[in-house]
Design an enzyme around this catalytic site. Sequence first.
Site, short mmCIF file in Angstrom:
data_model
loop_
_atom_site.label_atom_id
_atom_site.label_comp_id
_atom_site.label_asym_id
_atom_site.label_seq_id
_atom_site.Cartn_x
_atom_site.Cartn_y
_atom_site.Cartn_z
CB ILE A 12 0.49 -17.94 -20.05
CG1 ILE A 12 -0.67 -17.95 -19.05
CG2 ILE A 12 -0.04 -18.05 -21.47
CD1 ILE A 12 -1.59 -16.73 -19.10
CG ASN A 35 4.67 -14.34 -10.02
OD1 ASN A 35 4.74 -14.73 -8.85
ND2 ASN A 35 3.59 -14.54 -10.76
CB SER A 125 -7.06 -9.66 -19.01
OG SER A 125 -8.00 -10.12 -18.06
CE1 TYR A 150 -2.79 -8.16 -14.80
CE2 TYR A 150 -5.13 -8.62 -14.51
CZ TYR A 150 -3.92 -8.88 -15.13
OH TYR A 150 -3.84 -9.84 -16.11
CE LYS A 154 -2.29 -7.81 -18.46
NZ LYS A 154 -1.03 -8.11 -19.12
#
Length: 353
Positions: A12, A35, A125, A150, A154
């Site tokens: 992104i 990554n 997210s 994960y 967030k």
Amino acid sequence: MNILVTGGAGFIGSHTLIELYHAGHTAVVIDNLSNSNPVALRRAAELIGVPEIPFHQIDIRDRQALEQLFAHHTFDACIHFAGLKAVGESVAKPWEYYENNIGGTLTLLDVMRHHHCKNIIFSSSATVYGDPAEIPITENCPKGTCTNPYGWTKSMLEQVLMDIQKADPEWNVVLLRYFNPVGAHPSGRIGENPNGIPNNLMPYITQVAVGKRPELGVFGDDYDTPDGTGVRDYIHVCDLAAAHVAALQCFTAHSSQITAHSSQITNHKSLIYNIGTGHGYSVLDMVNAFTRVNGVSVPYRIQPRRAGDIATCYCDPAKAKAELGWEAKYGIDEMVRDSWNWQRQNPEGYPEP
Ligand code: NAD
Ligand code: UFG
């Protein structure tokens, strides 16, 4: 504006750089390349038409490196993409996820405030809604129970950012809750480059289409959805990138008008936006659109449900349109076309730098 882009070499981030430069902004990227591949930055620079995008290989947990960076640059705002994002891996390695995503962000925020840079856009997210209490999901929908570490990073970081803003009103915090980013730059030069077996639907489809994997596993066909497969709000990554540019106006003179409209948010300078198209497509809708648009078949087999998945998740993006003047321009055909264009041109992803 001059923007610090953390994680800017990633999927992104690299697309957002193009939108930032096209809108007249400049950027400095930091990324630890855990990554990502610096070739993405070289290609983004080519697409923008600049010799290079300033880049420093820095880990956001490295306070000393961040201090040095801020000593040499003045930033108007930070767009904070850096983080680990593999749902399954986070279940196996929770400590690593909390340490990287939460520890790293706390260090970044501390250095930012020391250097009086208090404008931040955070990559959140749809996962923070858990199994959503309402569909389509508005920003008023309560946050839910996340199904993996994960997701909790967030959700927790949203809270951290809102609390910091409340304690120090000089901060301006924008939380963008992304739905399901897919697609690639229409040139096919940059795109999503997952390591190993893809976790997400679209890169799996493109890897089957290009012959790297024999068939797609469709995780469940017995959900309460029109065709029984999971429904998501897929959004073209270029639309998502443009949302970040639109969100930068929260840091300028317009911000008081925007906050005045956001009466439902108790903390007026922490702004939350859903970034999706507002349309839900099933797994089979995506497979069928891919074949129709690209003329490539995608063999698939129905498999059991994947643990932690929900049936349906799509948003009401009206708030981002009303307040930021942003809405998605691309539909499902452009999403599957550009995903395939990237994969076809780069069957092995980015080359070694
Ligand atoms: P990505 O992995 O392609 O990009 C993240 C980048 O952050 C990578 O380049 C990685 O090397 C870098 N990074 C990770 N830890 C770092 C650290 N400690 N220091 C410096 N750099 C570090 O992922 P993406 O899809 O581009 O996602 C960007 C952000 O958006 C992430 O925070 C992700 O959680 C969030 N997000 C992504 C999705 C999605 O489906 N892609 C959905 C919702 C939210
Ligand atoms: N799916 C398959 N087969 C696959 C992969 C996925 O059938 O090989 C299905 C899933 O069951 C789901 C849909 O395709 O119904 C989408 O799955 P993804 O893994 O692509 O996306 P998710 O909605 O599960 O999650 C993604 C990110 C999360 C993020 C969330 C909302 O992985 O990190 O979108 O933004 F939180």
